[in-house]
Design a protein around this motif. Sequence first.
Motif, PDB file in Angstrom:
ATOM      1  N   SER A  33      42.505  56.114  47.018  1.00 12.74           N
ATOM      2  CA  SER A  33      41.903  55.600  48.244  1.00 12.74           C
ATOM      3  C   SER A  33      40.405  55.418  48.037  1.00 12.74           C
ATOM      4  O   SER A  33      39.722  56.350  47.590  1.00 12.74           O
ATOM      5  CB  SER A  33      42.142  56.548  49.423  1.00 12.74           C
ATOM      6  N   ASN A  38      31.195  51.441  56.684  1.00 17.24           N
ATOM      7  CA  ASN A  38      31.166  49.975  56.660  1.00 17.24           C
ATOM      8  C   ASN A  38      29.945  49.502  55.876  1.00 17.24           C
ATOM      9  O   ASN A  38      28.853  50.053  56.032  1.00 17.24           O
ATOM     10  CB  ASN A  38      31.101  49.407  58.081  1.00 17.24           C
ATOM     11  N   SER A  43      35.419  46.734  49.929  1.00 13.44           N
ATOM     12  CA  SER A  43      36.242  45.528  49.777  1.00 13.44           C
ATOM     13  C   SER A  43      35.742  44.657  48.636  1.00 13.44           C
ATOM     14  O   SER A  43      36.539  44.020  47.928  1.00 13.44           O
ATOM     15  CB  SER A  43      36.252  44.727  51.085  1.00 13.44           C
ATOM     16  N   GLN A  76      42.922  41.813  53.878  1.00 10.17           N
ATOM     17  CA  GLN A  76      42.645  41.840  55.304  1.00 10.17           C
ATOM     18  C   GLN A  76      43.044  40.494  55.899  1.00 10.17           C
ATOM     19  O   GLN A  76      42.790  39.447  55.310  1.00 10.17           O
ATOM     20  CB  GLN A  76      41.155  42.079  55.561  1.00 10.17           C
ATOM     21  N   ASP A 158      43.854  46.273  51.374  1.00 10.94           N
ATOM     22  CA  ASP A 158      42.505  46.288  51.931  1.00 10.94           C
ATOM     23  C   ASP A 158      42.583  46.500  53.443  1.00 10.94           C
ATOM     24  O   ASP A 158      42.947  45.593  54.186  1.00 10.94           O
ATOM     25  CB  ASP A 158      41.792  44.969  51.607  1.00 10.94           C
ATOM     26  N   GLU A 159      42.257  47.708  53.898  1.00  8.37           N
ATOM     27  CA  GLU A 159      42.271  48.073  55.315  1.00  8.37           C
ATOM     28  C   GLU A 159      43.593  47.650  55.988  1.00  8.37           C
ATOM     29  O   GLU A 159      43.599  46.908  56.977  1.00  8.37           O
ATOM     30  CB  GLU A 159      41.090  47.418  56.043  1.00  8.37           C
ATOM     31  N   THR A 162      44.226  48.412  60.034  1.00  5.77           N
ATOM     32  CA  THR A 162      43.228  48.074  61.048  1.00  5.77           C
ATOM     33  C   THR A 162      43.885  47.394  62.248  1.00  5.77           C
ATOM     34  O   THR A 162      44.635  46.431  62.097  1.00  5.77           O
ATOM     35  CB  THR A 162      42.156  47.132  60.457  1.00  5.77           C
ATOM     36  N   SER A 190      40.277  52.024  52.715  1.00  2.00           N
ATOM     37  CA  SER A 190      40.602  52.521  54.048  1.00  2.00           C
ATOM     38  C   SER A 190      39.355  52.981  54.784  1.00  2.00           C
ATOM     39  O   SER A 190      38.460  53.598  54.196  1.00  2.00           O
ATOM     40  CB  SER A 190      41.598  53.681  53.945  1.00  2.00           C
ATOM     41  N   HIS A 191      39.310  52.683  56.085  1.00  2.00           N
ATOM     42  CA  HIS A 191      38.243  53.200  56.944  1.00  2.00           C
ATOM     43  C   HIS A 191      38.641  54.546  57.536  1.00  2.00           C
ATOM     44  O   HIS A 191      37.816  55.237  58.115  1.00  2.00           O
ATOM     45  CB  HIS A 191      37.954  52.211  58.084  1.00  2.00           C
ATOM     46  N   ASP A 192      39.917  54.896  57.402  1.00  2.00           N
ATOM     47  CA  ASP A 192      40.435  56.138  57.972  1.00  2.00           C
ATOM     48  C   ASP A 192      40.417  57.229  56.909  1.00  2.00           C
ATOM     49  O   ASP A 192      41.358  57.380  56.125  1.00  2.00           O
ATOM     50  CB  ASP A 192      41.856  55.918  58.493  1.00  2.00           C
TER      51      ASP A 192
END
Length: 236
Positions: A33, A38, A43, A76, A158-159, A162, A190-192
């Motif tokens: 991961s 951001n 990415s 994405q 990629d994400e 979302t 991942s943003h999570d």
Amino acid sequence: MSLIKCKNVSLSYDGLIVANNISFEINKGDYYSIIGRNGSGKSTLLKALLHLKSTESGSVEYGDGLVQSDIGYLAQQTPVQKDFPASVNEVVLSGCLKGGVFKPFYSLSDKKLALEKMELLGIANIKSKCFRELSGGQQQRVLLARAMCATRKILFLDEPVTGLDPVVTTEFFNIINEMHRNGITIVMVSHDIHCAVKYSNRILHLEDGSVMFDGPSKEYSRSKIGIEFVGGHKHD
């Protein structure tokens, strides 16, 4: 054995350096991961790993016989993609195209593979529906089925969750986990961060384009930056 070696890679976006002197390896069987705030270059780095973006310096090398046709990629979604007027079956089948080579007709093995992936993801019953008429969760399942048709050794995402609700997000991660258990190497932006630590076995944490952590997820949870971002326990 290393599938991908990232050696001293620097990357730019719109003329600005977004990744600086990054080095790490992705080995067969990893669930990697890539996390961070951001704008940290996640990415952009993923596109470089896919050879979709050139490096400013350094190199991204494939090993262990890895070639482009072994790779699946779930990017994405853009607004245009969400409004794509093809059927579910057509979208999934397009994952069987290799190297961008157009096929006027798909083989029986292509059709069998596409149906197998749709059944696995619970979307075979909507294979005739138009992609743009689906919910966000259904669309992600369709695109994952498409990526699975292309995947032989490694899957990049990629994400991927979302905008999905918690129930669909959990289902999605369970599907990815099953793929990993079946021998597919996973690389996910991942943003999570909590889910990344929970599901993956390795973490690459980027901050301002630099590597702040690269190693096992359990060690990340105990590291200084891991404690800062997700909580955890320092080593005794």
